[in-house]
Motif scaffolding. Sequence first.
Motif, PDB file in Angstrom:
ATOM      1  N   GLY A  41     -29.000 -21.085   0.563  1.00 18.23           N
ATOM      2  CA  GLY A  41     -28.274 -20.084   1.703  1.00 18.23           C
ATOM      3  C   GLY A  41     -27.249 -20.670   1.410  1.00 18.23           C
ATOM      4  N   VAL A  42     -26.298 -20.571   2.529  1.00 19.24           N
ATOM      5  CA  VAL A  42     -24.825 -20.682   2.673  1.00 19.24           C
ATOM      6  C   VAL A  42     -25.056 -21.649   4.943  1.00 19.24           C
ATOM      7  N   ALA A  43     -24.531 -22.635   4.270  1.00 13.18           N
ATOM      8  CA  ALA A  43     -23.983 -23.594   5.933  1.00 13.18           C
ATOM      9  C   ALA A  43     -22.629 -24.672   5.523  1.00 13.18           C
ATOM     10  N   TRP A  44     -22.143 -24.897   7.013  1.00  9.94           N
ATOM     11  CA  TRP A  44     -20.760 -25.322   6.750  1.00  9.94           C
ATOM     12  C   TRP A  44     -20.542 -27.398   6.936  1.00  9.94           C
ATOM     13  N   GLN A  45     -22.008 -27.417   7.830  1.00 10.75           N
ATOM     14  CA  GLN A  45     -21.918 -29.061   7.799  1.00 10.75           C
ATOM     15  C   GLN A  45     -23.307 -29.871   7.566  1.00 10.75           C
ATOM     16  N   SER A  46     -23.827 -29.332   5.865  1.00 11.86           N
ATOM     17  CA  SER A  46     -24.276 -29.897   5.028  1.00 11.86           C
ATOM     18  C   SER A  46     -24.738 -29.839   4.111  1.00 11.86           C
ATOM     19  N   PRO A  47     -25.691 -30.099   3.484  1.00  6.82           N
ATOM     20  CA  PRO A  47     -25.659 -30.073   2.273  1.00  6.82           C
ATOM     21  C   PRO A  47     -25.023 -28.957   1.190  1.00  6.82           C
ATOM     22  N   LEU A  48     -25.369 -27.871   1.809  1.00  2.47           N
ATOM     23  CA  LEU A  48     -25.279 -26.845   1.401  1.00  2.47           C
ATOM     24  C   LEU A  48     -23.533 -26.337   0.866  1.00  2.47           C
ATOM     25  N   GLN A  49     -22.725 -26.815   2.211  1.00  2.00           N
ATOM     26  CA  GLN A  49     -21.936 -26.723   2.204  1.00  2.00           C
ATOM     27  C   GLN A  49     -21.082 -26.311   0.963  1.00  2.00           C
ATOM     28  N   PHE A  50     -21.663 -26.352  -0.132  1.00  2.00           N
ATOM     29  CA  PHE A  50     -20.818 -25.996  -1.628  1.00  2.00           C
ATOM     30  C   PHE A  50     -20.500 -24.652  -1.764  1.00  2.00           C
ATOM     31  N   ASN A  51     -21.541 -23.970  -1.174  1.00  2.00           N
ATOM     32  CA  ASN A  51     -22.418 -22.564  -0.851  1.00  2.00           C
ATOM     33  C   ASN A  51     -21.366 -21.888  -0.531  1.00  2.00           C
ATOM     34  N   THR A  52     -20.404 -22.342   0.334  1.00  2.00           N
ATOM     35  CA  THR A  52     -19.406 -21.504   1.054  1.00  2.00           C
ATOM     36  C   THR A  52     -17.697 -21.219   0.079  1.00  2.00           C
ATOM     37  N   HIS A  53     -17.838 -22.127  -1.321  1.00  2.00           N
ATOM     38  CA  HIS A  53     -17.003 -22.019  -1.404  1.00  2.00           C
ATOM     39  C   HIS A  53     -17.180 -20.046  -2.470  1.00  2.00           C
ATOM     40  N   PRO A  54     -17.873 -20.481  -3.742  1.00  2.00           N
ATOM     41  CA  PRO A  54     -18.267 -19.016  -4.163  1.00  2.00           C
ATOM     42  C   PRO A  54     -18.293 -18.132  -3.498  1.00  2.00           C
ATOM     43  N   LEU A  55     -19.295 -17.974  -2.113  1.00  2.00           N
ATOM     44  CA  LEU A  55     -19.135 -16.805  -1.743  1.00  2.00           C
ATOM     45  C   LEU A  55     -17.796 -16.425  -1.273  1.00  2.00           C
ATOM     46  N   CYS A  56     -16.652 -17.319  -0.593  1.00  2.00           N
ATOM     47  CA  CYS A  56     -15.405 -16.545  -0.172  1.00  2.00           C
ATOM     48  C   CYS A  56     -15.125 -15.962  -1.466  1.00  2.00           C
ATOM     49  N   MET A  57     -14.525 -17.619  -2.614  1.00  2.00           N
ATOM     50  CA  MET A  57     -13.713 -16.826  -3.599  1.00  2.00           C
ATOM     51  C   MET A  57     -13.887 -15.098  -3.680  1.00  2.00           C
ATOM     52  N   VAL A  58     -15.223 -15.508  -3.385  1.00  2.00           N
ATOM     53  CA  VAL A  58     -15.839 -13.402  -4.794  1.00  2.00           C
ATOM     54  C   VAL A  58     -15.515 -12.908  -3.423  1.00  2.00           C
ATOM     55  N   LEU A  59     -15.631 -12.818  -2.358  1.00  2.00           N
ATOM     56  CA  LEU A  59     -15.283 -12.335  -1.021  1.00  2.00           C
ATOM     57  C   LEU A  59     -13.696 -11.441  -1.379  1.00  2.00           C
ATOM     58  N   GLY A  60     -12.710 -13.268  -1.013  1.00  2.00           N
ATOM     59  CA  GLY A  60     -11.213 -12.861  -1.206  1.00  2.00           C
ATOM     60  C   GLY A  60     -10.792 -12.706  -1.942  1.00  2.00           C
ATOM     61  N   MET A  61     -10.879 -13.793  -3.559  1.00  2.00           N
ATOM     62  CA  MET A  61      -9.756 -13.304  -4.678  1.00  2.00           C
ATOM     63  C   MET A  61     -10.406 -12.133  -4.682  1.00  2.00           C
ATOM     64  N   VAL A  62     -11.810 -11.965  -5.428  1.00  2.00           N
ATOM     65  CA  VAL A  62     -11.619 -10.817  -6.036  1.00  2.00           C
ATOM     66  C   VAL A  62     -11.910  -9.094  -5.212  1.00  2.00           C
ATOM     67  N   PHE A  63     -12.635  -9.156  -3.757  1.00  2.00           N
ATOM     68  CA  PHE A  63     -13.123  -7.758  -3.185  1.00  2.00           C
ATOM     69  C   PHE A  63     -11.586  -7.466  -2.405  1.00  2.00           C
ATOM     70  N   LEU A  64     -11.543  -8.446  -1.774  1.00  2.00           N
ATOM     71  CA  LEU A  64     -10.626  -8.332  -0.739  1.00  2.00           C
ATOM     72  C   LEU A  64      -9.558  -8.002  -1.571  1.00  2.00           C
ATOM     73  N   GLN A  65      -9.368  -9.066  -2.537  1.00  2.00           N
ATOM     74  CA  GLN A  65      -7.626  -8.498  -3.064  1.00  2.00           C
ATOM     75  C   GLN A  65      -7.623  -7.101  -3.903  1.00  2.00           C
ATOM     76  N   GLY A  66      -9.312  -6.967  -4.602  1.00  2.00           N
ATOM     77  CA  GLY A  66      -9.019  -5.621  -4.981  1.00  2.00           C
ATOM     78  C   GLY A  66      -8.821  -4.750  -4.376  1.00  2.00           C
ATOM     79  N   ASP A  67      -9.575  -4.220  -3.130  1.00  2.00           N
ATOM     80  CA  ASP A  67      -8.885  -3.327  -1.780  1.00  2.00           C
ATOM     81  C   ASP A  67      -7.607  -3.144  -1.534  1.00  2.00           C
ATOM     82  N   ALA A  68      -6.733  -4.368  -1.696  1.00  2.00           N
ATOM     83  CA  ALA A  68      -5.219  -4.602  -1.506  1.00  2.00           C
ATOM     84  C   ALA A  68      -4.848  -4.176  -2.451  1.00  2.00           C
ATOM     85  N   LEU A  69      -5.239  -4.013  -3.606  1.00  2.00           N
ATOM     86  CA  LEU A  69      -4.378  -3.707  -4.611  1.00  2.00           C
ATOM     87  C   LEU A  69      -4.531  -1.752  -4.327  1.00  2.00           C
TER      88      LEU A  69
END
Length: 252
Positions: A41-69
């Motif tokens: 899963g995803v959590a911020w202040q825990s050992p799962l904080q790293f999982n926020t990285h791939p989720l944010c990158m796919v959402l921001g740098m791929v999905f939202l960037q594609g929609d903006a284009l």
Amino acid sequence: MDGSPSPASPAGLSAYVAVSQLLGLTLLAATGAWLGRYRGGVAWQSPLQFNTHPLCMVLGMVFLQGDALLVYRVFRNEARRSTKALHALLHGLALLIALVGLVAVFESHRAKGISNMYSLHSWCGMAAFVLYLLQWLLGCGFFLVPGASFSLRSRYKPHHIFFGIALFAFSIATCLLGITEMLLFNIRDSYSHFVPEGVLANVLGLLLVAFGLVVGYVLTRDDWKRAPLAEEMALSMDFKTLTEGESPGGSQ
């Protein structure tokens, strides 16, 4: 407006845009399923904080960037300034979400004593983010903030379009590197045995490529480009007259 009906979208455009959104939402769902089912899963202040990285990158740098284009293909009959603002807003939101993802990975590495910026994925990722930020700042400066002349905007526009598509492709390639890196770090010994996590991550990679191809196809179809509205043509000529000192009928 004179009350005349808006021109219909070109044949096939709506279908391709719908497919792109279906692929994008499936991409996000697959990312969430991978992180939730196999990475805890995803959590911020825990050992799962790293999982926020791939989720944010796919959402921001791929999905939202594609929609903006895609904004200029989808909103064909809206005021151009409104379309520009939405284009910039989506890119800005993508950058903000990507920044959260970057903070997550650096803080996670620091907490676990892991080195930063040594892999090809990290180099490409940082380059993609910095170039994307620069692209956004230049775009806002040339096309949203008053001051740039008509000729300067015209000369910069082809570069802005090219680097926008190039950075989108670069972002997808960087995500593919990241998926491979995560799999090799976490299931190196079992990956070759077609374990469910590896299969799901491979499907995620294919979805990334498919989303990029569909968006790229829509963007590169010349007959699907947004045609200037009549009032925009008049405003463009007025802007050229004000900034370049030429009459509307003068030479270009």
